[in-house]
Design a protein around this motif. Structure first.
Motif, PDB file in Angstrom:
ATOM      1  N   ALA A  78      53.143  -1.890 -33.587  1.00  0.00           N
ATOM      2  CA  ALA A  78      54.260  -1.366 -34.369  1.00  0.00           C
ATOM      3  C   ALA A  78      55.127  -2.485 -34.938  1.00  0.00           C
ATOM      4  O   ALA A  78      55.773  -2.312 -35.971  1.00  0.00           O
ATOM      5  CB  ALA A  78      55.114  -0.433 -33.493  1.00  0.00           C
ATOM      6  N   GLU A  79      55.144  -3.654 -34.286  1.00  0.00           N
ATOM      7  CA  GLU A  79      55.978  -4.751 -34.761  1.00  0.00           C
ATOM      8  C   GLU A  79      55.480  -5.337 -36.068  1.00  0.00           C
ATOM      9  O   GLU A  79      56.246  -5.907 -36.836  1.00  0.00           O
ATOM     10  CB  GLU A  79      56.039  -5.864 -33.690  1.00  0.00           C
ATOM     11  N   PHE A  80      54.171  -5.224 -36.326  1.00  0.00           N
ATOM     12  CA  PHE A  80      53.633  -5.833 -37.554  1.00  0.00           C
ATOM     13  C   PHE A  80      54.288  -5.225 -38.784  1.00  0.00           C
ATOM     14  O   PHE A  80      54.691  -5.936 -39.712  1.00  0.00           O
ATOM     15  CB  PHE A  80      52.111  -5.658 -37.612  1.00  0.00           C
ATOM     16  N   ALA A  81      54.402  -3.881 -38.804  1.00  0.00           N
ATOM     17  CA  ALA A  81      55.000  -3.231 -39.973  1.00  0.00           C
ATOM     18  C   ALA A  81      56.493  -3.531 -40.069  1.00  0.00           C
ATOM     19  O   ALA A  81      57.074  -3.421 -41.149  1.00  0.00           O
ATOM     20  CB  ALA A  81      54.768  -1.723 -39.904  1.00  0.00           C
ATOM     21  N   LYS A  82      57.124  -3.895 -38.946  1.00  0.00           N
ATOM     22  CA  LYS A  82      58.550  -4.185 -38.955  1.00  0.00           C
ATOM     23  C   LYS A  82      58.846  -5.634 -39.358  1.00  0.00           C
ATOM     24  O   LYS A  82      60.008  -5.983 -39.537  1.00  0.00           O
ATOM     25  CB  LYS A  82      59.146  -3.932 -37.563  1.00  0.00           C
ATOM     26  N   MET A  83      57.808  -6.448 -39.453  1.00  0.00           N
ATOM     27  CA  MET A  83      58.039  -7.843 -39.789  1.00  0.00           C
ATOM     28  C   MET A  83      58.613  -7.959 -41.194  1.00  0.00           C
ATOM     29  O   MET A  83      58.158  -7.288 -42.129  1.00  0.00           O
ATOM     30  CB  MET A  83      56.747  -8.661 -39.706  1.00  0.00           C
TER      31      MET A  83
END
Length: 1171
Positions: free
Chosen positions: A238-243
C-alpha cells in the motif's frame, strides 16, 4: 575466498555499529569515490551509509575486479557520455546454470519467524511461492532482506531484529547463498541473532566479518532490498501508491536506468539550491553596488575638477619658472652668439687689409690679355664667312645632277609594278579557268523536286507559327492584364504605407525629441533596432515615446503625475533582458548631430531601466473606488483611463506613478473637495489649474497634508497617435499583400506558359529560316553551271590578250644605262663640295677656341675689377661691424645677469615639490620645449583656472570613501556572479546528461506500462514531472484510468481502490523489470484486491516478462491462484507446507501430510512431466 582475519568474533547491535561508523565519516573523498556501484539510498535509511563513510579495510570479494566502477565526478562522466544516447538495459552475468550474478541460489532458515528449520533452492527466473496465510510466505522475503544485512524496517513490520526470532526459541540463523560472478565461486552469507538484544554474528564464506563488509559485498551485485521498486514486501504494497512523485523518481533511478542518474540528480538538487541562495543575495548586493556606483559617478566630475585645478595650479607655477629658465638660457646663448660674431668680424677686417695689392697687379694682366684675344677672333670669323659661300655654290651644282638620276629610278619602279600586276592577273585567270572547268565537269542533278518539297514544308511551319502567334498574343494580353493588376496593387500598398508613415509621424517626432533630450536614449533606440530580435521578450520604448493622451486637455495632468525618470525609462518584461541591457551602462555613446544641427560629444551611457510583469493584476490594478463614486466626488476619471499605451507600459505607469489611483478633472480646484477624495483612498488628483498630492502625517491624529503644484504645460504627452487608424491601415496592408501572394503563383505559371509559347514560335521561325537557306542553296546550285560556262570563255580571252603584250626588258636596259651616265657626272661636284666642308670645319674649330679664350679673359678682367672696387667698401663696413659687435656683447651679458637674479629669487619662495620638478625638467635645458610653446602652455592653464568652478573641499574625501565601498561591493557581486555562472554551467552540463537519460528510461517504462494496461482494457502512462528551478521537486507521475469515461489520474493512496492500486503497482514494477539493474526482484501478495480479469492478465504478463532469456530472478509470493493461468517451463513453483497442525508424513493414516507423495501421484495420474 577472502582471507581469514585474526580477530575475535564480534557480536554487536546494528545501532552500535552505525554509531561507530558515524565516528569515522571523515574519510577522504578520494576513498569514497572508489566505492563500486554506489547506489544512492533514502536519506532517512542508514542501512548503507557505512558503505560511503567508513574506512576501506573490509574484505575484497574475489569478483570485485569485475564490478563496474562509477566515478562521482560529473564532469568526467559528461566527457564519457554522448548526449541523448543512454543505455538503460543491463547486461547480466549469467552462469551456465541460468542464474545471474547476485541472484539467490539457496535459502536456509533456523528458528526464523514461522520456521523451525527449512532449506530450499529457488529457480533462476520466476519463482512463484504459494501457501495459505500464516504459513510463512512473507518470512522468505524477510529472510532475504535480513540475511543480506538490510534493516528490519524495510519489511514494514517490526523494526526490532529480535521480533524475527521464532516464538519459543532463543536465537535464529539465516543463510543466503548468492550466485557468484562468471568463473567465481558462489557467495554464502550467514547471520545469527538472538532474542535478548540487537547484536548479530556474521560470516562471509565461513569467515567472520562485520555487517558493513556484508553490505559492501551485497552492493557490488546491485541488490536493493530497501527499494520498493525492486523489493516490495506485503506490508509495504500500500505504501508504493502513497509514495510522492519525488520518491518514485529516486527509487526508480536506483532500481533501473543509467547507474549515474541518482548521482546526477543529487548534484542538480545541491547546485540548484546553491543557485537559489546566491540569487537571493545577489540582487541586494547588485543594488548596493549600483547605488554606490551612482554616488561615485555623481561625485566623479567634481573630483576630476578639483584634481584638475590642483594639477593646473602646480603646473602653472612650474611653467612660470621654466619660462624664466628658458629665457635665461636664450640670453646666455645670445651672449655666446655675440662673442662669436665679434671674433668673425675682426678676422674679416684683418683679411681684407692683406688682400688689396695682388688684386691691382692681376687687373693689369687681364686687360692686356683681353685685347689680344679680341683681334684674333675677328681674323678667324672672316675666313669662316668665305668658306661658307663656297660650300653653298658647290652643293647646288651637285643637287642638279642628282635630280636626273631620281627621275630614272621612278621610271624603273613603274615598269616593275606593271610587270607584277600582269603576272598576278595571269595567275588569277588560270585559277578561275580551272575552277570553272571543275564545275563544268560535275554531274548535274534536277533540284526542282527538292525545292518544291522544301516549299511545302515551309508552308506547314508557317501555318503552325501563325497558330502559335495567336496563342502568344492571347497569353500576352492576359499577362499584361495581370501585370497591370499587380502594378495597381503595389501602388495601393505604397499609398497605404505612405498613409501609415504619416499617421505614425507623431511617434517619430517623439522619438527624435527623446534622442535630443538624452543621448543615452538615442543609443538604446539604435541598439534595439539592431539587436532587438535577440532578446527573449519585448522591450518597450520610454513612456515619453510610447504613451499618448488622445484628449490633450488631460495631457499636462497625466504628465505631471509622472517624474522625468518615469517618462525616460525603458521597460523590460523579461528579467534576463533587464540584466543584459543593464550591462550597456558600461558602454559609451558616439558623438552625434542633434535635430537642430548642434553637435554633442560622446559620453558614458546612463540608461533608466525598469522591469515589470504583465498580468491582469498589474495591467488592471484595483482602483480606490469605482467610476460612479469618483464622478460623484466631482472627478472625471483616473489618469490611467486617458492613456493609450501597450499593456506593459500601462502596468509600469500604474506601479511606478500610481496612475490608476490618481483622479483627474477639468473643473477648477475650488470645486474639488480634497478631504472627500482622501477619505476614499485617493492620494493624488489634478484639476484644471493645479496638481495636488495628499501626504498623511505619521504623528498625532495622522491628518493629511496637501501639497499643490501649479500647472506645467505638457512636453511629452501632448501629442497622440490615432492607433485605431494605424491598425486599420496595417490590416489593409496585410490583406493586399495576401492578395498579391495568392495571385503570384498563377501569374508565374502564366509567365512560364507565355515564355514556352514564345520559345516554340521562335523555334519555328528558326526552322523556316533554315528552309529558306536550303531552298536558296538549291536554286544557287542550278544556276552555278550556266555561270561557269560563260566565265570560262571570258577568262580564256583575257588570258590570251595578256600573253600577247610585248616584253619590258629592252626598255629596262635603256633606263639603267642612262642612270649610270648621270651618276658618273655627279661625282665631280660632290668631291669639290666635301673638300670645302673639311676646310670650313677646321675654321670653325679655330673660331670656337678664339671666342672662348677671349670670353674668359674678359670675365677675369671684370671679376678682378669688381673685387678691387668692393674691397674699399667692405673694409669700411667691416670696421663699423667690429665696433657694433663689441657693444652687443656687453648688452647681452647685462641682460643674462639680471634674468638669473630674478629667477633665483622667485624659485626660493616655491615649495620643494615645485623646486624638485623644475630642477628635474631643467636638468637638461636643451630638452625643454621652445619658449613660445612654454608660454602658450602657461597662458592656456591660466585661462582654464580663471574659468574653473569652485567646488567644496571635502568632495575628494567623500569620493574616495564611496569608491572604496564600491570596490568592495563590486568584488562581492563579481564573486557571486562568477559562482552563479559556474553553478549554472555545471547545472546545464549535468542536466544535458541527466535529462536525456531520464527521458529515455521513463519513455521506455511508459511504453511498457501503457501496453500492459491496454491489455486489461485500461489506460495508463508514466511521465516526468519537471519543476523549473527546483530539481528536488522533480518526480515521476504514474497516471491510470480504469474506465473509458474517466480521464487519466495520478496514482495515489486514496484516489484509487485497493485492487486498482495493486494493478498499477505490479504493472509499473513489471515495466521496470527489463531495465532493472538488480539481480533479483520480489513482490509479496500484490494480487490481493484485483478482479479475476486483471489478476489473470497481470499473471500472464509477469510470466512472459520474467521468463525471458534476458530477465533476472523474480519472486512472486501469493496465497492463491486462479485456474487456467499461463505457465512457463522456466518457472519454479515453491509450495509452502508449514504449520502447527500438519499431519506426520511417517504415519500411514495421515498420508495427506506427505505433500511430496501427493504431488507425485497427481503428476502420474494426469501425465504431467516435472520440470
Amino acid at each position: 575466498m577472502p582471507p581469514v582475519r585474526k580477530r575475535p568474533q564480534v557480536i554487536e547491535s546494528d545501532e552500535e555499529e552505525e554509531e561507530r561508523r558515524g565516528q569515522s565519516s571523515s574519510a577522504s573523498p578520494a576513498k569514497k569515490r572508489k566505492t563500486v556501484v554506489q547506489q544512492s539510498q533514502d536519506i532517512n535509511d542508514s542501512d548503507l551509509d557505512d558503505l560511503y563513510s567508513g574506512d576501506d579495510n573490509g574484505h575484497e570479494d574475489e569478483g570485485a575486479d569485475d564490478s563496474v566502477l562509477v566515478d562521482g565526478d560529473v564532469g568526467e562522466e559528461g566527457e564519457q557520455l554522448e548526449r541523448g544516447k543512454v543505455s538503460f538495459k543491463p547486461e547480466y552475468e549469467r552462469g551456465d546454470d541460468g542464474y545471474v550474478a547476485g541472484s539467490v541460489v539457496r535459502i536456509k532458515m533456523t528458528n526464523f519467524m514461522t520456521y523451525d528449520h527449512v532449506e530450499f533452492r529457488p529457480g533462476p527466473h520466476l519463482n512463484m511461492i504459494l501457501g495459505p496465510n500464516g504459513t510463512g510466505k512473507s518470512s522468505i522475503a524477510a529472510a532475504i532482506a535480513i540475511g543480506l544485512g538490510f534493516a528490519p524496517k524495510v519489511m514494514g513490520r517490526a523494526n526490532e531484529l529480535k521480533a524475527y526470532v521464532k516464538q519459543g526459541a532463543d536465537q535464529a540463523t539465516v543463510e543466503i547463498e548468492l550466485k557468484g560472478k562468471r568463473g567465481k565461486r558462489n557467495i554464502v552469507i550467514w547471520r545469527k541473532f538472538n532474542k535478548e538484544d540487537e547484536k548479530s554474528e556474521w560470516k562471509y564464506n565461513g569467515s567472520t566479518c562485520t555487517r558493513r563488509e556484508v553490505l559492501e559485498y551485497v552492493q557490488r551485485f546491485g541488490i536493493q532490498a530497501n527499494n520498493l521498486c525492486s523489493f516490495l514486501p506485503q506490508d509495504k504494497v500500500a505504501e508504493f501508491a502513497k509514495m510522492a512523485p519525488e520518491v518514485v523518481l529516486k527509487e526508480t533511478m536506483r532500481a533501473a536506468g543509467d547507474p549515474r542518474l541518482t548521482k546526477w540528480h543529487e548534484t542538480l538538487i545541491e547546485k540548484g539550491a546553491k543557485v537559489k541562495d546566491i540569487a537571493n543575495t545577489y540582487e541586494g548586493h547588485a543594488n548596493v553596488r549600483d547605488r554606490l556606483q551612482a554616488q561615485v559617478d555623481a561625485l566623479a566630475p567634481d573630483v576630476e575638477h578639483v584634481q584638475e585645478r590642483e594639477a593646473r595650479e602646480l603646473e602653472a607655477e612650474i611653467l612660470e619658472h621654466l619660462v624664466a629658465v628658458s629665457q635665461h638660457s636664450q640670453l646666455k646663448e645670445a651672449v655666446e652668439e655675440a662673442k662669436k660674431e665679434k671674433e668673425q668680424v675682426a678676422k674679416r677686417y684683418t683679411k681684407l687689409q692683406g688682400r688689396r695689392q695682388p688684386l691691382k697687379e692681376l687687373k693689369d694682366h687681364w686687360e692686356k690679355k683681353a685685347h689680344k684675344d679680341e683681334v684674333k677672333v675677328q681674323s678667324v670669323e672672316s675666313k669662316y664667312k668665305d668658306g661658307m659661300k663656297d660650300i653653298r655654290s658647290k652643293l647646288i651644282k651637285a643637287r642638279d645632277e642628282g635630280e636626273k638620276s631620281t627621275q630614272i629610278d621612278q621610271q624603273l619602279e613603274r615598269l616593275r609594278m606593271n610587270h607584277q600586276r600582269r603576272q598576278e592577273e595571269k595567275e588569277k585567270l588560270h585559277n578561275q579557268i580551272e575552277t570553272c572547268q571543275k564545275i563544268l565537269d560535275e554531274p548535274r542533278d534536277d533540284v526542282n523536286d527538292q525545292v518544291k518539297a522544301k516549299h511545302r514544308q515551309k508552308a506547314e511551319l508557317q501555318a503552325t507559327s501563325r497558330q502559335k502567334g495567336n496563342t502568344f498574343e492571347e497569353l500576352k494580353d492576359e499577362y499584361e492584364d495581370n501585370k497591370k493588376m499587380f502594378d495597381d496593387l503595389n501602388q495601393e500598398l505604397e499609398d497605404l504605407n505612405r498613409k501609415q508613415r504619416m499617421l505614425e509621424n507623431i511617434e517619430i517626432q517623439k522619438e527624435n525629441a527623446a534622442r535630443d533630450f538624452d543621448p543615452s536614449i538615442g543609443f538604446m533606440l539604435d541598439w534595439l533596432q539592431k539587436h532587438g530580435h535577440t532578446l527573449e521578450g519585448p522591450v518597450y520604448k520610454p513612456p515619453m515615446i510610447s504613451v499618448s493622451v488622445p484628449n490633450r486637455e488631460y495631457a499636462w495632468q497625466v504628465e505631471q503625475c509622472t517624474s522625468l525618470r518615469d517618462r525616460s525609462s525603458f521597460i523590460c518584461t523579461n528579467q534576463a533582458d533587464f540584466d543584459r541591457i543593464l550591462d550597456l551602462n558600461k558602454s559609451n555613446y558616439p558623438p552625434r548631430i542633434l535635430s537642430n544641427g548642434r553637435r554633442i560629444e560622446g559620453g558614458r551611457v546612463k540608461l533608466n531601466l525598469a522591469y515589470t510583469e504583465v498580468t491582469n493584476e498589474t495591467v488592471n490594478p484595483k482602483r480606490p473606488c469605482d467610476l460612479e463614486r469618483l464622478k460623484a466626488l466631482g472627478m472625471d476619471g483616473f489618469a490611467i483611463d486617458y492613456v493609450e499605451a501597450e499593456p506593459a507600459v500601462i502596468a509600469y505607469l500604474c506601479s511606478r506613478a500610481n496612475l490608476h489611483a490618481t483622479a483627474l478633472t477639468q473643473k477648477p480646484s475650488v470645486q474639488v473637495d480634497g478631504s472627500a477624495l482622501t477619505a476614499v483612498g485617493i492620494r493624488a488628483w489634478a484639476t484644471r489649474d493645479d496638481h495636488t498630492s495628499a501626504i498623511q502625517s505619521a504623528y498625532g491624529r495622522r491628518e493629511f497634508v496637501q501639497r499643490t503644484n501649479q500647472k506645467v504645460p505638457a512636453k511629452a504627452f501632448n501629442l497622440s497617435v490615432d492607433r485605431d487608424a494605424v491598425a486599420r491601415i496595417v490590416e489593409e496592408i496585410a490583406r493586399k499583400k495576401k492578395i498579391i501572394f495568392d495571385r503570384e503563383q498563377p501569374h508565374s505559371a502564366l509567365k512560364a506558359r507565355l515564355d514556352e509559347v514564345y520559345r516554340e514560335r521562335e523555334d519555328i521561325k528558326r526552322q523556316v529560316a533554315e528552309l529558306d537557306k536550303e531552298i536558296k542553296a538549291l536554286q544557287e546550285k542550278a544556276k552555278r553551271w550556266q555561270r561557269a560556262a560563260t566565265d570560262y570563255e571570258q577568262h580564256k580571252a583575257k588570258l590570251a590578250k595578256l600573253e600577247a603584250q610585248p616584253s619590258q626588258e629592252e626598255e629596262r636596259r635603256k633606263l639603267k644605262a642612262e642612270k649610270l651616265k648621270y651618276a658618273k657626272a655627279r661625282l665631280g661636284p660632290l668631291d669639290a663640295w666635301l673638300d670645302s666642308c673639311d676646310f670650313v670645319f677646321e675654321i670653325c674649330s679655330d673660331m670656337v677656341i678664339a671666342n672662348l679664350t677671349g670670353l674668359q679673359s674678359m670675365i677675369n678682367k671684370q671679376a678682378v675689377s669688381s673685387k678691387l672696387s668692393e674691397g674699399n667698401d667692405m673694409l669700411n663696413n667691416a670696421k663699423k661691424d667690429l665696433e657694433a659687435a663689441g657693444v652687443k656683447v656687453d648688452e647681452a651679458k647685462t641682460q643674462a645677469a639680471n634674468k638669473w637674479r630674478q629667477l633665483t629669487a622667485a624659485i626660493q619662495e616655491s615649495s620643494n615639490e615645485v623646486k624638485d620638478e623644475v630642477r628635474k625638467r631643467a636638468k637638461d635645458v636643451s630638452a625643454l620645449p621652445p619658449l613660445e610653446e612654454l608660454e602658450g602652455q602657461l597662458h592656456t592653464i591660466r585661462a582654464q583656472l580663471e574659468m574653473a568652478v569652485n567646488i567644496p573641499g571635502n568632495v575628494v574625501d567623500r569620493y574616495n570613501d564611496y569608491k572604496d565601498k564600491l570596490e568592495r561591493a563590486q568584488n562581492v557581486v563579481d564573486r557571486e556572479e562568477a559562482e552563479l555562472n559556474g553553478l549554472k554551467r555545471d547545472i546545464k552540463k549535468t542536466l544535458d546528461m541527466f535529462d536525456p537519460a531520464l527521458e529515455t528510461l521513463v519513455q521506455a517504462v511508459s511504453a511498457k506500462f501503457s501496453a500492459a494496461f491496454a491489455r486489461v482494457k485500461c489506460s495508463g502512462e508514466v511521465r516526468i514531472r519537471r519543476v523549473e528551478g527546483d530539481f528536488s521537486a522533480w518526480g515521476i507521475e504514474i497516471l491510470v484510468s480504469y474506465r473509458d469515461e474517466d480521464s487519466l489520474a495520478i496514482l495515489t493512496g486514496s484516489h484509487q481502490s485497493g485492487g486498482e492500486r495493486s494493478l498499477a503497482t505490479v504493472t509499473y514494477l513489471m515495466s521496470l523489470s527489463e531495465m532493472s539493474r538488480t539481480p533479483f526482484s520480489l513482490v509479496d501478495e500484490i494480487n490481493q484486491g484485483m478482479d479475476q480479469r486483471a489478476e489473470r492478465a497481470v499473471h500472464n504478463q509477469l510470466v512472459e516478462v520474467t521468463c525471458d532469456s534476458d530477465a533476472g530472478q523474480y519472486f512472486l509470493i501469493t496465497p492463491k491462484l486462479l485456474t487456467g493461468l499461463t505457465y512457463h517451463p522456466k518457472m519454479k513453483v515453491l509450495i509452502i507446507n508449514n504449520g502447527t497442525n500438519l499431519p506426520d508424513p511417517r504415519l500411514q493414516n495421515q498420508r495427506y501430510g506427505d505433500l511430496s507423495s501427493c504431488l507425485k501421484k497427481y503428476q502420474k495420474k494426469h501425465s504431467i512431466a516435472a520440470h
